[in-house]
Scaffold this motif. Structure first.
Motif, PDB file in Angstrom:
ATOM      1  N   THR A   1       0.835  -1.207   0.000  1.00  0.00           N
ATOM      2  CA  THR A   1       0.000   0.000   0.000  1.00  0.00           C
ATOM      3  C   THR A   1       0.865   1.251   0.000  1.00  0.00           C
ATOM      4  O   THR A   1       0.564   2.219  -0.694  1.00  0.00           O
ATOM      5  N   THR A   2       1.950   1.218   0.749  1.00  0.00           N
ATOM      6  CA  THR A   2       2.835   2.379   0.856  1.00  0.00           C
ATOM      7  C   THR A   2       3.440   2.735  -0.501  1.00  0.00           C
ATOM      8  O   THR A   2       3.440   3.906  -0.886  1.00  0.00           O
ATOM      9  N   ARG A   3       3.949   1.736  -1.211  1.00  0.00           N
ATOM     10  CA  ARG A   3       4.547   1.990  -2.528  1.00  0.00           C
ATOM     11  C   ARG A   3       3.501   2.492  -3.516  1.00  0.00           C
ATOM     12  O   ARG A   3       3.758   3.400  -4.308  1.00  0.00           O
ATOM     13  N   PHE A   4       2.311   1.896  -3.466  1.00  0.00           N
ATOM     14  CA  PHE A   4       1.248   2.325  -4.372  1.00  0.00           C
ATOM     15  C   PHE A   4       0.847   3.771  -4.093  1.00  0.00           C
ATOM     16  O   PHE A   4       0.721   4.573  -5.014  1.00  0.00           O
ATOM     17  N   GLU A   5       0.651   4.107  -2.819  1.00  0.00           N
ATOM     18  CA  GLU A   5       0.238   5.470  -2.468  1.00  0.00           C
ATOM     19  C   GLU A   5       1.287   6.497  -2.865  1.00  0.00           C
ATOM     20  O   GLU A   5       0.945   7.580  -3.353  1.00  0.00           O
ATOM     21  N   LYS A   6       2.551   6.166  -2.667  1.00  0.00           N
ATOM     22  CA  LYS A   6       3.630   7.084  -3.055  1.00  0.00           C
ATOM     23  C   LYS A   6       3.603   7.318  -4.568  1.00  0.00           C
ATOM     24  O   LYS A   6       3.718   8.452  -5.037  1.00  0.00           O
ATOM     25  N   ALA A   7       3.452   6.237  -5.329  1.00  0.00           N
ATOM     26  CA  ALA A   7       3.408   6.356  -6.789  1.00  0.00           C
ATOM     27  C   ALA A   7       2.168   7.120  -7.243  1.00  0.00           C
ATOM     28  O   ALA A   7       2.231   7.920  -8.183  1.00  0.00           O
ATOM     29  N   LEU A   8       1.040   6.901  -6.578  1.00  0.00           N
ATOM     30  CA  LEU A   8      -0.189   7.631  -6.907  1.00  0.00           C
ATOM     31  C   LEU A   8      -0.005   9.123  -6.665  1.00  0.00           C
ATOM     32  O   LEU A   8      -0.387   9.945  -7.503  1.00  0.00           O
ATOM     33  N   ARG A   9       0.593   9.475  -5.537  1.00  0.00           N
ATOM     34  CA  ARG A   9       0.846  10.895  -5.248  1.00  0.00           C
ATOM     35  C   ARG A   9       1.758  11.509  -6.306  1.00  0.00           C
ATOM     36  O   ARG A   9       1.512  12.617  -6.786  1.00  0.00           O
ATOM     37  N   THR A  10       2.784  10.767  -6.708  1.00  0.00           N
ATOM     38  CA  THR A  10       3.702  11.250  -7.749  1.00  0.00           C
ATOM     39  C   THR A  10       2.939  11.468  -9.055  1.00  0.00           C
ATOM     40  O   THR A  10       3.107  12.498  -9.714  1.00  0.00           O
ATOM     41  N   TYR A  11       2.108  10.501  -9.412  1.00  0.00           N
ATOM     42  CA  TYR A  11       1.328  10.589 -10.651  1.00  0.00           C
ATOM     43  C   TYR A  11       0.407  11.818 -10.627  1.00  0.00           C
ATOM     44  O   TYR A  11       0.332  12.574 -11.598  1.00  0.00           O
ATOM     45  N   LEU A  12      -0.276  12.024  -9.518  1.00  0.00           N
ATOM     46  CA  LEU A  12      -1.193  13.163  -9.407  1.00  0.00           C
ATOM     47  C   LEU A  12      -0.436  14.488  -9.441  1.00  0.00           C
ATOM     48  O   LEU A  12      -0.884  15.446 -10.073  1.00  0.00           O
ATOM     49  N   GLN A  13       0.714  14.545  -8.775  1.00  0.00           N
ATOM     50  CA  GLN A  13       1.521  15.767  -8.791  1.00  0.00           C
ATOM     51  C   GLN A  13       1.982  16.103 -10.203  1.00  0.00           C
ATOM     52  O   GLN A  13       1.905  17.261 -10.633  1.00  0.00           O
ATOM     53  N   LEU A  14       2.447  15.089 -10.909  1.00  0.00           N
ATOM     54  CA  LEU A  14       2.905  15.315 -12.285  1.00  0.00           C
ATOM     55  C   LEU A  14       1.756  15.771 -13.178  1.00  0.00           C
ATOM     56  O   LEU A  14       1.914  16.684 -13.992  1.00  0.00           O
ATOM     57  N   GLY A  15       0.598  15.144 -13.030  1.00  0.00           N
ATOM     58  CA  GLY A  15      -0.568  15.529 -13.822  1.00  0.00           C
ATOM     59  C   GLY A  15      -0.991  16.959 -13.560  1.00  0.00           C
ATOM     60  O   GLY A  15      -1.321  17.714 -14.491  1.00  0.00           O
ATOM     61  N   LEU A  16      -0.956  17.356 -12.308  1.00  0.00           N
ATOM     62  CA  LEU A  16      -1.334  18.721 -11.949  1.00  0.00           C
ATOM     63  C   LEU A  16      -0.328  19.733 -12.495  1.00  0.00           C
ATOM     64  O   LEU A  16      -0.713  20.760 -13.061  1.00  0.00           O
ATOM     65  N   LYS A  17       0.960  19.420 -12.381  1.00  0.00           N
ATOM     66  CA  LYS A  17       1.989  20.317 -12.931  1.00  0.00           C
ATOM     67  C   LYS A  17       1.836  20.461 -14.443  1.00  0.00           C
ATOM     68  O   LYS A  17       1.934  21.565 -14.986  1.00  0.00           O
ATOM     69  N   GLN A  18       1.612  19.328 -15.105  1.00  0.00           N
ATOM     70  CA  GLN A  18       1.443  19.372 -16.560  1.00  0.00           C
ATOM     71  C   GLN A  18       0.237  20.216 -16.934  1.00  0.00           C
ATOM     72  O   GLN A  18       0.322  21.059 -17.835  1.00  0.00           O
ATOM     73  N   ASN A  19      -0.883  20.019 -16.253  1.00  0.00           N
ATOM     74  CA  ASN A  19      -2.082  20.806 -16.546  1.00  0.00           C
ATOM     75  C   ASN A  19      -1.823  22.292 -16.379  1.00  0.00           C
ATOM     76  O   ASN A  19      -2.235  23.098 -17.219  1.00  0.00           O
ATOM     77  N   HIS A  20      -1.132  22.668 -15.320  1.00  0.00           N
ATOM     78  CA  HIS A  20      -0.861  24.085 -15.088  1.00  0.00           C
ATOM     79  C   HIS A  20       0.009  24.666 -16.198  1.00  0.00           C
ATOM     80  O   HIS A  20      -0.213  25.794 -16.637  1.00  0.00           O
ATOM     81  N   GLN A  21       0.977  23.892 -16.661  1.00  0.00           N
ATOM     82  CA  GLN A  21       1.818  24.380 -17.754  1.00  0.00           C
ATOM     83  C   GLN A  21       1.018  24.505 -19.044  1.00  0.00           C
ATOM     84  O   GLN A  21       1.172  25.485 -19.776  1.00  0.00           O
TER      85      GLN A  21
END
Length: 152
Positions: free
Chosen positions: A58-78
Motif C-alpha cells: 500500500t505504501t509503494r502504491f500510495e507514493k506512486a499515486l501521489r507522484t502521478y497526481l503531482q505530475l498531472g497537476l503540474k502538466q495541466n498548469h503548464q
C-alpha cells in the motif's frame, strides 16, 4: 530537495507561460512538447503503482499515486498557461475549461492521498475519470496527439 523541486516547477511554469503562441503550429508544437516531456514520468509513476499493487504494498502504491497526481497537476498548469492563438480559441476553450475544472479534483485527490483518506481519494479519482473520458478525442482533434492518445 523540496525547494529545488519547487524552484524547478516554478521556472518551468514561467517558461511555459511566457511562451507566446503566435501561430496554431507553434502552439501545437509547444503543447505537444510539454506533454512529451511528462509522458515518460507519468509512465514511470504508473509502473510504480503497478509494482506496488503486485507486491501488495500500500505504501509503494500510495507514493506512486501521489507522484502521478503531482505530475498531472503540474502538466495541466503548464498547458493552461500557454497563450492560445485567436484561430484556435473556439476549439481550445472547451478543453482548457474542462482542464481547469479537473484541477481542483486532482488537488483534492492528492490531498486525500497524502492524509491516507482512501475513500475520499477514490471518490475524487472517480470524478476525474468521468471528466477526462472525452478528453483524448478532443485533444487528438485539436492536433495535440502527444497530450491525448499518446499519453497515459
Amino acid at each position: 530537495m523540496k525547494r529545488l523541486t519547487v524552484l524547478a516547477a516554478l521556472i518551468a511554469l514561467l517558461a511555459a507561460s511566457s511562451a507566446t503562441a503566435a501561430s496554431p503550429t507553434s502552439y501545437r508544437k509547444t503543447m505537444n512538447g510539454i506533454c512529451r516531456a511528462y509522458t515518460p514520468k507519468l509512465i514511470s509513476a504508473e509502473d510504480a503503482m503497478a509494482a506496488g499493487t503486485t507486491a501488495q504494498s500500500t505504501t509503494r502504491f500510495e507514493k506512486a499515486l501521489r507522484t502521478y497526481l503531482q505530475l498531472g497537476l503540474k502538466q495541466n498548469h503548464q498547458l493552461e498557461a500557454v497563450r492560445v492563438p485567436k484561430s484556435l480559441e473556439s476549439q481550445m476553450k472547451p478543453l482548457l475549461t474542462r482542464m481547469k475544472k479537473i484541477d481542483p479534483h486532482v488537488f483534492q485527490a492528492l490531498r486525500s492521498a497524502r492524509f491516507h483518506q482512501t475513500k475520499a481519494a477514490r471518490s475524487q479519482l472517480g470524478t476525474i475519470q468521468r471528466m477526462t473520458t472525452p478528453m483524448n478525442g478532443m485533444l487528438d482533434a485539436a492536433g495535440l496527439i502527444d497530450c491525448g492518445s499518446n499519453q497515459p
